[in-house]
Design an enzyme around this catalytic site. Sequence first.
Site, PDB file in Angstrom:
ATOM      1  N   HIS A 152      -6.791   9.468  -2.150  1.00 32.95           N
ATOM      2  CA  HIS A 152      -6.393   9.656  -0.810  1.00 32.95           C
ATOM      3  C   HIS A 152      -6.734   9.933   0.102  1.00 32.95           C
ATOM      4  CE1 HIS A 152      -2.157   9.213   1.551  1.00 32.95           C
ATOM      5  NE2 HIS A 152      -3.053   8.771   2.297  1.00 32.95           N
ATOM      6  N   ARG A 162       8.612  -6.971  13.342  1.00 32.97           N
ATOM      7  CA  ARG A 162       7.176  -6.232  13.090  1.00 32.97           C
ATOM      8  C   ARG A 162       6.505  -7.026  11.729  1.00 32.97           C
ATOM      9  NH1 ARG A 162       5.755  -5.011  17.828  1.00 32.97           N
ATOM     10  NH2 ARG A 162       7.499  -3.396  17.733  1.00 32.97           N
ATOM     11  N   SER A 181     -10.120   7.495  -0.237  1.00 34.81           N
ATOM     12  CA  SER A 181     -10.132   7.055   1.150  1.00 34.81           C
ATOM     13  C   SER A 181     -10.116   8.348   2.261  1.00 34.81           C
ATOM     14  CB  SER A 181      -8.240   7.100   1.341  1.00 34.81           C
ATOM     15  OG  SER A 181      -7.559   7.083   2.520  1.00 34.81           O
ATOM     16  N   SER A 183       9.366  -0.738  10.052  1.00 34.14           N
ATOM     17  CA  SER A 183      10.808  -0.690   9.430  1.00 34.14           C
ATOM     18  C   SER A 183      11.514  -2.048   9.882  1.00 34.14           C
ATOM     19  CB  SER A 183      11.814   0.093   9.868  1.00 34.14           C
ATOM     20  OG  SER A 183      11.453   0.958  10.705  1.00 34.14           O
ATOM     21  N   LYS A 184      10.723  -2.442  11.076  1.00 34.10           N
ATOM     22  CA  LYS A 184      11.712  -3.553  11.498  1.00 34.10           C
ATOM     23  C   LYS A 184      10.706  -5.168  10.639  1.00 34.10           C
ATOM     24  CE  LYS A 184      11.418  -0.972  15.713  1.00 34.10           C
ATOM     25  NZ  LYS A 184      11.504  -0.388  16.835  1.00 34.10           N
ATOM     26  N   GLN A 204     -10.518   3.184   2.119  1.00 33.27           N
ATOM     27  CA  GLN A 204      -9.425   2.904   3.437  1.00 33.27           C
ATOM     28  C   GLN A 204      -9.816   4.706   4.411  1.00 33.27           C
ATOM     29  OE1 GLN A 204      -4.632   3.415   3.479  1.00 33.27           O
ATOM     30  NE2 GLN A 204      -5.715   1.910   1.946  1.00 33.27           N
ATOM     31  N   TYR A 233       3.398  10.242   0.313  1.00 28.37           N
ATOM     32  CA  TYR A 233       4.432   9.188   1.291  1.00 28.37           C
ATOM     33  C   TYR A 233       5.587   9.684   0.452  1.00 28.37           C
ATOM     34  CZ  TYR A 233       0.047   6.292   2.822  1.00 28.37           C
ATOM     35  OH  TYR A 233      -0.676   6.044   3.124  1.00 28.37           O
ATOM     36  N   ASP A 246       1.158  -1.664   0.260  1.00 31.01           N
ATOM     37  CA  ASP A 246       0.046   0.343   0.117  1.00 31.01           C
ATOM     38  C   ASP A 246       0.640   1.123  -0.091  1.00 31.01           C
ATOM     39  OD1 ASP A 246      -3.385   0.793   0.896  1.00 31.01           O
ATOM     40  OD2 ASP A 246      -2.047   2.220   1.826  1.00 31.01           O
ATOM     41  N   THR A 296      -1.064  -2.263   7.900  1.00 34.97           N
ATOM     42  CA  THR A 296       0.190  -1.923   8.412  1.00 34.97           C
ATOM     43  C   THR A 296       1.129  -1.642   7.606  1.00 34.97           C
ATOM     44  OG1 THR A 296       1.525  -3.637   8.137  1.00 34.97           O
ATOM     45  CG2 THR A 296      -0.642  -4.356   9.816  1.00 34.97           C
TER      46      THR A 296
END
Length: 292
Positions: A104, A245, A136, A241-242, A158, A47, A42, A238
Amino acid sequence: MIPLNDGRQIPWLGFGTGTALLYKDATEAVRNAIAHGIVHLDGAQLYENEDTLGAGIAASGVPRETLFVTTKIADLAEGMTVRESFLGSLKRLRLDYVDLLLIHSPKRTLEGRVQEVWKEFEKFQQEGLAKSIGVSNFRIKDFEELLKVATVIPAVNQIEYNPYLYKSSQPLLEYMKKYNILATSWGGITPLVHLKGGPVDPVLVSIRERLEKDTGKTVTEGQVLGLWLRYQGIPQITSSSKLERVKEYLATEELPDLTEEEFQRINKEGAKKHHRVYVSSTFTVLDRRVDC
């Protein structure tokens, strides 16, 4: 997979390139997410990392048709057409089409132009440039305006959605059901990130303990919130950057559903506190329960 009103399907779990990856290079995060089983990606012009979302997709090496890619248009530069804006997104993404294209927001520079933009979206769908189209952060009044000219009903809306927005979101969700418009959720783990210690927390802990006992697996409160969304048939978007996760999010899909009693307990506690973190100005009227 969850069905859309246009006959297509959307994967329940989506990996977003906003929030944790906002304005950042998402190449490695996207490549790792795909490598570990994420297929729903997504993105958005807003962004400012569509190019690295595209780079991550290219680096993954997986066939394009196995992925579900979303992007969104929030603004139009002066003199730029909707088509020019969207074709720019496709170029940055290195794709011939997206699976889902969204308006958006009904605000920002698109305010007052939603009907115009939507008619262009319908053309993109006809041309195969966007397989599904949607919106959205739309309120009821935004849908009423769009539907005056729509030939195609939006497939999704969304929205920011979590237990602390469950009660105030019901009029909107009921309106969307009349048109078979699917809600997808972003900000779903807000209770753990922005409102730790809220009334929902003890219920999440209790459900986590039950699931751990029943499955013999380690379960997190974040996964319980994911199951709360899944119980409603609402895709979860979701962002992280980990890698650990991402693995946690994916593991949610292997867990059993909540019971009806658990679902209602979360709703009951969530109704005790209203908390919106994002786009508050857009939803002020809705949250005050005034006709919108």
